[in-house]
Design a protein around this motif. Structure first.
Motif, short mmCIF file in Angstrom:
data_model
loop_
_atom_site.label_atom_id
_atom_site.label_comp_id
_atom_site.label_asym_id
_atom_site.label_seq_id
_atom_site.Cartn_x
_atom_site.Cartn_y
_atom_site.Cartn_z
N PHE A 47 19.27 44.98 95.71
CA PHE A 47 20.32 44.34 94.93
C PHE A 47 19.75 43.73 93.64
O PHE A 47 20.32 43.89 92.56
CB PHE A 47 21.03 43.28 95.76
N ASP A 48 18.62 43.04 93.76
CA ASP A 48 17.99 42.43 92.58
C ASP A 48 17.59 43.50 91.56
O ASP A 48 17.76 43.30 90.35
CB ASP A 48 16.76 41.62 92.99
N ARG A 49 17.08 44.63 92.02
CA ARG A 49 16.70 45.71 91.11
C ARG A 49 17.93 46.37 90.50
O ARG A 49 17.92 46.75 89.33
CB ARG A 49 15.83 46.76 91.82
N MET A 50 18.99 46.50 91.27
CA MET A 50 20.23 47.06 90.74
C MET A 50 20.75 46.18 89.60
O MET A 50 21.15 46.68 88.55
CB MET A 50 21.29 47.18 91.84
N LYS A 51 20.73 44.89 89.85
CA LYS A 51 21.19 43.94 88.84
C LYS A 51 20.34 44.03 87.58
O LYS A 51 20.85 44.07 86.46
CB LYS A 51 21.13 42.54 89.44
N ALA A 52 19.02 44.14 87.76
CA ALA A 52 18.10 44.20 86.62
C ALA A 52 18.27 45.49 85.81
O ALA A 52 18.02 45.50 84.60
CB ALA A 52 16.65 44.10 87.12
N THR A 53 18.72 46.56 86.47
CA THR A 53 18.88 47.84 85.77
C THR A 53 20.32 48.12 85.38
O THR A 53 20.61 49.17 84.81
CB THR A 53 18.35 49.00 86.64
N GLY A 54 21.23 47.20 85.70
CA GLY A 54 22.62 47.35 85.30
C GLY A 54 23.44 48.29 86.16
O GLY A 54 24.47 48.78 85.71
N HIS A 55 23.00 48.53 87.38
CA HIS A 55 23.75 49.41 88.28
C HIS A 55 24.61 48.58 89.23
O HIS A 55 24.12 47.66 89.87
CB HIS A 55 22.79 50.29 89.08
N GLU A 56 25.88 48.94 89.33
CA GLU A 56 26.79 48.24 90.22
C GLU A 56 26.92 48.89 91.58
O GLU A 56 27.24 48.23 92.55
CB GLU A 56 28.17 48.12 89.57
N LYS A 57 26.66 50.20 91.65
CA LYS A 57 26.79 50.93 92.91
C LYS A 57 25.42 51.41 93.37
O LYS A 57 24.63 51.92 92.57
CB LYS A 57 27.71 52.14 92.73
#
Length: 121
Positions: free
Chosen positions: A42-52
């Motif tokens: 989740f933290d990496r998704m947030k850092a890369t701008g991915h919601e899914k």
């Protein structure tokens, strides 16, 4: 501390992710580590701008540079070790493990050691 929204990697997706990590690193995460893995993903998704998750996983696998995968692995692992930096560990190595290694050498008195550690400066 900021509360994170509810996030979960569901069933087969979690299995595919952990299998991918295992194949690339040899590190295995089972269901007992699901929350741990999910939080870091989740933290990496947030850092890369991915919601899914699906979009992030595609990004992770298709990143030719491998930089995002390395960032995820860094988030999932302990990046510092004190192994052999503590006196008791060194003493055990010198007084027990090394002697066992010499015994297994069939009388030869040479043991080759290789260390990748770097000194703290």
């Amino acid at each position: 501390m900021v509360n994170r929204p509810f996030f979960s990697i569901f069933g087969e997706e979690f299995a595919r992710l952990t299998d991918y990590i295992y194949r690339r690193t040899g590190i295995f995460y089972d269901e007992n580590k699901r929350y741990y893995v999910e939080k870091r993903v989740f933290d990496r998704m947030k850092a890369t701008g991915h919601e899914k998750f699906r979009d992030y996983f595609l990004y992770l696998r298709c990143d030719a540079s491998g930089e995002e995968f390395q960032r995820l692995v860094n988030a999932l692992t302990v990046n510092e070790t004190y192994f052999f930096r503590e006196y008791d560990q060194l003493k055990c190595f010198a007084e027990e493990a090394l002697l066992e290694m010499l015994k297994d050498k069939g009388g030869r008195q040479r043991v080759d050691l290789f260390s990748l550690g770097t000194p703290n400066r």
